[in-house]
Scaffold this motif. Structure first.
Motif, short mmCIF file in Angstrom:
data_model
loop_
_atom_site.label_atom_id
_atom_site.label_comp_id
_atom_site.label_asym_id
_atom_site.label_seq_id
_atom_site.Cartn_x
_atom_site.Cartn_y
_atom_site.Cartn_z
N ALA A 146 0.84 -1.20 0.00
CA ALA A 146 0.00 0.00 0.00
C ALA A 146 0.88 1.25 0.00
CB ALA A 146 -0.90 -0.01 1.23
N ARG A 168 -1.76 1.60 -4.65
CA ARG A 168 -1.03 0.36 -4.48
C ARG A 168 0.22 0.41 -5.34
NH1 ARG A 168 -2.92 -2.29 -0.15
NH2 ARG A 168 -1.64 -4.02 -0.90
N THR A 228 5.97 3.26 0.76
CA THR A 228 5.57 1.97 1.33
C THR A 228 6.28 1.63 2.64
OG1 THR A 228 7.27 0.80 0.06
CG2 THR A 228 5.10 1.05 -0.97
#
Length: 631
Positions: free
Chosen positions: A348, A354, A476
């Motif tokens: 994520a 994403r 991330t």
């Protein structure tokens, strides 16, 4: 504890036999019996005198140590001349009441006293014979009594002494005497075995309860007490085995159980004990596995988990599935952290999106580079050398797309190299050549026209690719980077070792990738001058990512579509190249490496070992990139 040899009763019997009357003598004359007064001395009739029994001792002399053995001494009975009839009545009454020998008022002492007065007294002889038969029967019944054997044998032994005194040459008496002696020895062995058991001397080493009980059974094969003793000894060994199992010492448990199995033939208790021990083993292994799995869930849990595995391997049987599960999880944690091979995931982003889809590449080793005799190989691809990855890594399933790169540019306000300088290398359909074209950057396709979202991003330099990896790592919280040259070739080969990623055949399998095929045709009808004969993929220029089949490890377009930047600096050969798969990088180097064939490469440039040097500022319609991530 071991018992002595022949019982004293045998010695007593032998001595009694030497002092007994000959067969012609009607009855023995007890040594201490009082003689009746002579007839000339008329004494008034008196009741029979009955004295308490007085056991005598017989001493055996000689060079050996002295031994003493007890024999029966009849109680003294005095019968007056006019008391014979009364004595006979008293003896018959005592016989009827089963009072045979204990006191002077019992049948056998009175009969003996009557025979002492008159050896030809037929009534006394008959009465004594009845009493003897009664005593033989009583003694036999005592020897066969299953309960309170010690008391029963002692009483039977006492009766045997009486019978040996009364009838020493009677075969039945001798037989009884032998049975008593045997029973005494059996009891002595059983008592010794029981004493050993109480003291913890089970006898698995040849000295203790088990040998004693076996001696008893050798004398009396149906001795319940000896059989019970062996069962108790077996149980003691089983308890030791189970205690060892509960302490996780299954080697000792097996040893004790093997000793227990020797005690009795085909005892079902051994099978039951084995099942209990195996149940303890299974419970112990489950406990170790669960503890090891909990360890693996902690940041520093790999070492304690391995210790649990060592403990489990020490006690497990070969092929135990519980241990295999723990070993597999530790193996996975060692090589893949919290992942597993071929696992697909995407991280994520902080902005809600994403990251690119990643797949976990298995750890292992391979022969990197080209062999000496490989057709089309260059010196830069040699020498071939072994590279091993002790830990797996995650690689993007596809090349980074235009959509992926747009998110980065918009979020970071980046200005990639082609955007800053205003041009890049494209394919010119009119000339059929690759030329520099203005106004081309990451948003453009292979021919300079706007690229679609799922097209692999091109017209990016190696530093543009590295900046994207840095941004993705920040988004991330994971470590993204360009793959090393070794990682790229290892993933492209996917366990194969041929000239091409698909093997040694020159023609790619159908739908295996976007290569220069002899069947491909450009928009204006051009064909490749140097191409795979008979192959066509339907694309002139890069295809959208994942258009073609993935390789054996789930990765798309490793050998075709676009060539890709890797992290290594250019070296003209593999001499002194790293063997651990890390990038061979020299800070400040200008020349970098691209790997993997592309849509416009010659067939020999599609080989698995092919590599090429590129300036770090190069941007082109034939070069893109993908990332790897640590796990």
């Amino acid at each position: 504890m071991r018992i002595p040899g022949p019982a004293p009763l045998l010695l007593a019997a032998l001595l009694l036999a030497t002092t007994a009357c000959s067969p012609d003598t009607p009855a023995p004359t007890p040594p201490t019996a009082r003689q009746a007064e002579p007839a000339k001395q008329k004494a008034p009739a008196k009741p029979a005198k009955r004295a308490a029994p007085a056991p005598a001792q017989v001493t055996i002399g000689g060079e050996d140590a002295a031994e003493t053995a007890q024999r029966w001494q009849p109680p003294a009975v005095v019968i007056a001349d006019d008391g014979v009839a009364q004595a006979r009545r008293d003896a018959n009454k005592a016989l009827a009441g089963d009072r045979l020998y204990a006191t002077a008022a019992d049948a056998i002492p009175i009969w003996l006293a009557l025979l002492e007065r008159d050896p030809k007294d037929r009534q006394a002889q008959a009465g004594l014979a009845k009493a003897r038969q009664r005593l033989l029967g009583d003694a036999s019944a005592l020897l066969e009594r299953p309960l309170k054997q010690r008391e029963a044998v002692a009483e039977a032994g006492e009766m045997a002494l009486v019978l040996l005194t009364v009838a020493p040459d009677d075969p039945k008496v001798r037989q009884l005497q032998s049975r008593v002696e045997l029973a005494q020895r059996v009891i002595a062995y059983n008592r010794a075995g029981e004493d050993d058991l109480r003291a913890g001397r089970v006898g698995e080493d040849g000295d203790g309860a088990i040998p004693n009980f076996r001696e008893a059974l050798a004398l009396q094969a149906d001795s319940p007490r000896a059989r019970q003793g062996l069962a108790a000894a077996e149980s003691a060994l089983i308890r030791r085995a189970e205690a060892a199992a509960r302490s996780a010492d299954f080697t000792a448990a097996g040893t004790w159980l093997a000793e227990a199995a020797k005690v009795r033939d085909s005892a079902p208790t051994i099978d039951d004990a084995f099942e209990r021990i195996e149940s303890i083993r299974a419970q112990t292994l489950v406990r170790l596995r669960d503890q090891g799995l909990r360890d693996l869930a902690t940041p520093q849990g790999l070492k304690p988990a391995r210790e649990k595995l060592e403990d489990a391997l020490r006690i497990a049987m070969p092929g135990d599935p519980v241990v295999a599960q723990l070993r597999e999880r530790i193996e996975l944690a060692t090589h893949y952290g919290s992942f597993r091979p071929r696992q697909v995931f995407s991280d994520a982003l902080r902005d809600g999106g994403r990251g690119p889809q990643m797949i976990v590449v298995p750890h292992g080793g391979f022969q990197m580079g080209a062999g000496d005799s490989e057709l089309g190989a260059s010196d830069a691809e040699k020498p071939a050398h072994y590279v091993r990855f002790e830990r797996g890594f995650a690689m993007a399933i596809t090349e980074v797309t235009v959509a992926d790169y747009r998110r980065y540019v918009q979020a970071s306000n980046a200005r990639p190299r082609a955007t800053r300088r205003g041009h890049s290398i494209i394919y010119d359909e009119r000339s059929g050549n690759f030329t520099r074209s203005s106004g081309v950057d990451w948003r453009s396709g292979y021919d300079g026209t706007p690229a679609i979202a799922n097209s692999p991003v091109m017209h990016v330099s190696v530093r543009d690719a590295e900046h994207y990896a840095m941004w993705l790592s920040e988004q991330t919280g994971r470590s993204y980077r360009l793959p090393s040259e070794a990682e790229f070739e290892y993933a492209m080969r996917a366990g194969t070792s041929g000239r091409y990623p698909w093997g040694n055949e020159g023609t790619p399998p159908p739908l295996s990738g976007n290569f220069t095929g002899g069947e491909d045709v450009s928009p204006s009808g051009r064909r490749w001058f140097n191409a795979f004969v008979g192959y066509g993929d339907g694309w002139w220029g890069p295809a959208p990512v994942a258009t073609f089949e993935p390789n054996a490890w789930g990765l798309h377009d490793m050998a075709g579509n676009l060539s890709e930047w890797v992290a290594d600096c250019w070296h003209a050969s593999y001499r002194r190249a790293p063997a651990d798969g890390l990038a061979w990088f020299n800070p400040g180097c200008r020349q970098r490496v691209i790997r993997g064939g592309n849509w416009a490469n010659a067939p020999e440039q599609t080989r698995a070992a092919w590599r090429q040097s590129q300036d770090s500022d190069t941007t082109s319609a034939r070069i893109g990139f993908r990332l790897v991530r640590g796990i």
